[in-house]
Design an enzyme around this catalytic site. Structure first.
Site, PDB file in Angstrom:
ATOM      1  N   GLY A 287       0.852  -1.191   0.000  1.00 49.57           N
ATOM      2  CA  GLY A 287       0.000   0.000   0.000  1.00 49.57           C
ATOM      3  C   GLY A 287       0.884   1.237   0.000  1.00 49.57           C
ATOM      4  N   CYS A 356      -7.628  21.985  17.815  1.00 52.77           N
ATOM      5  CA  CYS A 356      -7.479  22.372  19.219  1.00 52.77           C
ATOM      6  C   CYS A 356      -6.834  21.258  20.029  1.00 52.77           C
ATOM      7  CB  CYS A 356      -8.833  22.728  19.801  1.00 52.77           C
ATOM      8  SG  CYS A 356      -9.474  24.193  19.042  1.00 52.77           S
TER       9      CYS A 356
HETATM   10  N1  LLP Z   1      -1.965  -6.207   3.794  1.00 51.59           N
HETATM   11  C1  LLP Z   1      -2.584  -6.170   4.981  1.00 51.59           C
HETATM   12  C2  LLP Z   1      -3.340  -7.337   5.434  1.00 51.59           C
HETATM   13  C3  LLP Z   1      -2.514  -5.025   5.769  1.00 51.59           C
HETATM   14  O1  LLP Z   1      -3.120  -4.996   6.939  1.00 51.59           O
HETATM   15  C4  LLP Z   1      -1.798  -3.907   5.303  1.00 51.59           C
HETATM   16  C5  LLP Z   1      -1.712  -2.690   6.116  1.00 51.59           C
HETATM   17  C6  LLP Z   1      -1.177  -3.974   4.052  1.00 51.59           C
HETATM   18  C7  LLP Z   1      -1.278  -5.153   3.325  1.00 51.59           C
HETATM   19  C8  LLP Z   1      -0.426  -2.832   3.443  1.00 51.59           C
HETATM   20  O2  LLP Z   1       0.684  -2.455   4.183  1.00 51.59           O
HETATM   21  P1  LLP Z   1       1.655  -1.297   3.620  1.00 51.59           P
HETATM   22  O3  LLP Z   1       2.346  -1.836   2.388  1.00 51.59           O
HETATM   23  O4  LLP Z   1       0.829  -0.112   3.311  1.00 51.59           O
HETATM   24  O5  LLP Z   1       2.602  -1.042   4.741  1.00 51.59           O
HETATM   25  N2  LLP Z   1      -2.195   3.542   9.384  1.00 51.59           N
HETATM   26  C9  LLP Z   1      -0.839   3.041   9.520  1.00 51.59           C
HETATM   27  C10 LLP Z   1      -0.581   1.832   8.662  1.00 51.59           C
HETATM   28  C11 LLP Z   1      -1.550   0.708   8.926  1.00 51.59           C
HETATM   29  C12 LLP Z   1      -1.314  -0.472   8.009  1.00 51.59           C
HETATM   30  C13 LLP Z   1      -2.442  -1.415   8.077  1.00 51.59           C
HETATM   31  N3  LLP Z   1      -2.290  -2.563   7.243  1.00 51.59           N
HETATM   32  C14 LLP Z   1       0.132   4.161   9.188  1.00 51.59           C
HETATM   33  O6  LLP Z   1      -0.315   5.252   8.859  1.00 51.59           O
HETATM   34  O7  LLP Z   1       1.335   3.980   9.284  1.00 51.59           O
END
Ligand code: LLP
Length: 428
Positions: A287, A356
Site C-alpha cells: 500500500g 485544538c
Molecule cells: N496487507 C494487509 C493485510 C494489511 O493490513 C496492510 C496494512 C497492508 C497489506 C499494506 O501495508 P503497507 O504496504 O501499506 O505497509 N495507518 C498506519 C498503517 C496501517 C497499516 C495497516 N495494514 C500508518 O499510517 O502507518
C-alpha cells in the site's frame, strides 16, 4: 531516494509537472497532490519484479482509495486488497473486477461477508474461527465454493511502531501459528463443500525496512505449509505474503527498494517451495510503497509565532484532521516552502496544525528558509494513510485531492464543503 518532487530551475516545487503554488491557488488548501506517473511507476516496478509466473501484486486500498485510484490499479493490472464493505463498495463502483479482489479484516460483519460473496470477490482472507463459521454458512448459498486464505499470525516481531506491528503472536490479527484453532480450521476447510482453501496469508506490519523480518515471515509461513502437507498431504495453491515495505520520509530513514523486497520474498519462498516440492502462487500486498512517496500535502501558512522558549510555530490550515499520523505514530516528515523549495534552511520551525490539540503538530523542528504568512508549505511523502485516515475533528472539512501528470491536474476527490459537514445531522 531523492525528494519525490522535482525542483524547477526557478526553485519552485513541481508535482507531476504542475507548479505547487499554482495548484494551491487553483484548488485551495489543504490540498493532497499525487504525482500520477509515480503511482503508476511504483505499480509497474512491483509488477515487473514480482508478478511473474502467475504471482500477483494486490494494492492495499487502505493506504488510499477512491474511484480514480481503483481505476489506476485496474489499468496497471494489479489485484486489490479491501478491508471493509466501504472499500469493497468503492472498488465495485469504480468497476474494479470483483474476482481480482482480496477481502481482509479481523471483524468482517455478516453483511460484509454476504456482500463480498454476492459480488463474487476473488478471495476472502479469513481471520478467525467466528468469521470462518459465518462464511461457511453464507457460502452454502453460493453457486460455487468460495475461495479463502487463512490469515496466520506467524510470530515475527518486525521493528516498527507498535501500533502497526501485526505479525506477533499477541496480535489481534489472524490465527496463531501452530495453534489448535489453525489446525482445526485447515482440517475443516479441506472438507467443507462451500469453501475452497487456497492457502495462507501473513502480514507482519507496516513501515518495515528490515528485509530479514520479511524473510522470517516467509520461513514461518512455510513451517505452516510443511505441517499441513504432512498432516493432510495438501499443498497450498497460494501464499499471500502481505505488504509493509517502509517508505523513507526523512534523510535518516533506511531505504529498501521495491525490487529488493520482491527479490527477498520470491527467493525465500522459492527455496522453501523447492524443498517441499510445491509450487504455490505468491501474492504481495503493498500500500504505502505505491502511494506514499507520490503524495504531497500543500498547506497555506497563517500565523507565525515565537514562544518565550524560543520555538517558532508556523501554523498551517490543516493538520491532524488530514494527517493524523504524527499524533498517532510520531511519524516524521520533511517539508519545504513551495516557491523556494531548495533554498537553504536557515531557520528552525515547528509546523503546527489548526486543531485544538497541542499534539496537532505536523513536523517538529525542521530547517526552512524564512517563512512568511501566506506561503505555501509542502509536506512530502504524504500519499499513504493520510486522506484514508482523515477525519472532521473540529468540523474541519476534508481536503481536496488532485492527480497531476505532465503538467495537467485533475480533481479526484472534491473538497468537502460546510454543507457536507451537516449533511447527516438531524435537527431536533
Ligand atoms: N496487507 C494487509 C493485510 C494489511 O493490513 C496492510 C496494512 C497492508 C497489506 C499494506 O501495508 P503497507 O504496504 O501499506 O505497509 N495507518 C498506519 C498503517 C496501517 C497499516 C495497516 N495494514 C500508518 O499510517 O502507518
Amino acid at each position: 531516494m531523492p525528494l519525490q518532487n522535482k525542483i524547477s530551475r526557478a526553485q519552485r516545487l513541481q508535482i507531476g509537472g504542475c507548479d505547487a503554488d499554482e495548484l494551491a491557488e487553483t484548488y485551495g488548501t489543504p490540498l493532497i497532490c499525487y504525482d500520477e506517473a509515480m503511482i503508476r511507476d511504483n505499480c509497474r516496478r512491483y509488477m515487473a519484479s514480482f508478478a511473474r509466473g502467475g504471482n500477483r501484486v494486490a494494492y492495499a486500498g487502505k493506504a488510499f482509495l477512491c474511484l480514480a485510484m481503483c481505476q489506476i490499479v485496474a489499468e496497471e493490472g494489479l489485484h486489490l486488497d479491501v478491508v471493509s464493505g466501504g472499500e469493497l463498495y468503492t472498488a465495485l463502483q469504480a468497476g474494479f473486477p470483483a474476482e481480482k479482489i482480496y477481502f481482509h479484516g479481523n471483524n468482517k460483519s455478516h453483511a460484509e461477508l454476504t456482500m463480498a460473496v454476492a459480488a463474487g470477490v476473488g478471495c476472502i482472507v479469513v481471520d478467525n474461527v467466528y468469521e470462518y463459521q459465518h462464511l461457511k454458512e453464507i457460502a452454502v448459498q453460493n453457486a460455487r465454493p468460495v475461495d479463502i486464505l487463512l490469515r496466520v499470525a506467524v510470530g515475527v516481531n518486525a521493528e516498527t511502531h507498535p501500533y502497526i506491528m501485526t505479525g506477533h503472536l499477541d496480535s489481534k490479527f489472524g490465527l496463531s501459528i501452530g495453534s489448535q484453532e489453525l489446525d482445526s480450521l485447515v482440517a475443516d476447510a479441506l472438507k467443507a463443500p462451500s469453501l475452497s482453501l487456497l492457502g495462507f496469508h501473513s502480514h507482519i506490519g507496516s513501515q518495515i525496512a528490515d528485509l530479514n523480518a520479511f524473510a522470517s515471515a516467509v520461513d514461518a509461513l512455510c513451517v505452516c505449509v510443511r505441517r499441513y502437507l504432512s498432516l493432510h498431504r495438501w499443498s497450498p495453491q497460494e501464499l499471500n505474503l502481505g505488504g509493509g515495505l517502509a517508505v523513507p520520509n526523512t534523510a535518516e530513514d533506511e531505504r529498501v527498494s521495491i525490487e529488493e523486497l520482491c527479490l527477498v520474498l520470491s527467493e525465500t519462498a522459492q527455496l522453501h517451495s523447492d524443498a517441499l516440492n510445491i509450487a504455490p502462487r505468491l501474492t504481495v500486498e503493498p500500500g504505502r510503497s505505491i502511494v506514499g512517496p507520490a503524495g504531497t500535502t500543500l498547506y497555506r501558512v497563517g500565523a507565525i509565532k515565537r514562544t518565550s522558549t524560543g520555538r517558532c510555530f508556523v501554523n498551517v490550515d490543516g493538520g491532524m484532521a488530514d494527517n493524523p499520523r504524527v499524533a498517532l505514530y510520531q511519524a516524521r516528515y520533511t517539508c519545504s516552502v513551495a516557491d523556494r523549495a531548495d533554498e537553504p534552511g536557515s531557520f528552525i520551525y515547528t509546523i503546527a496544525g489548526k486543531a485544538c490539540e497541542s499534539g496537532d503538530i505536523l513536523v517538529w523542528d525542521h530547517p526552512l528558509p524564512a517563512v512568511q504568512s501566506g506561503d505555501i508549505l509542502a509536506v512530502h511523502t504524504t500519499g499513504a494513510y493520510t486522506y484514508s485516515m482523515a477525519g472532521n475533528y473540529n468540523r474541519l472539512p476534508r481536503p481536496a485531492v488532485v492527480l497531476a501528470k505532465a503538467g495537467q491536474a485533475r480533481v479526484i476527490i472534491a473538497r468537502e464543503s460546510y454543507s457536507d459537514l451537516t449533511r447527516l445531522d438531524c435537527s431536533l
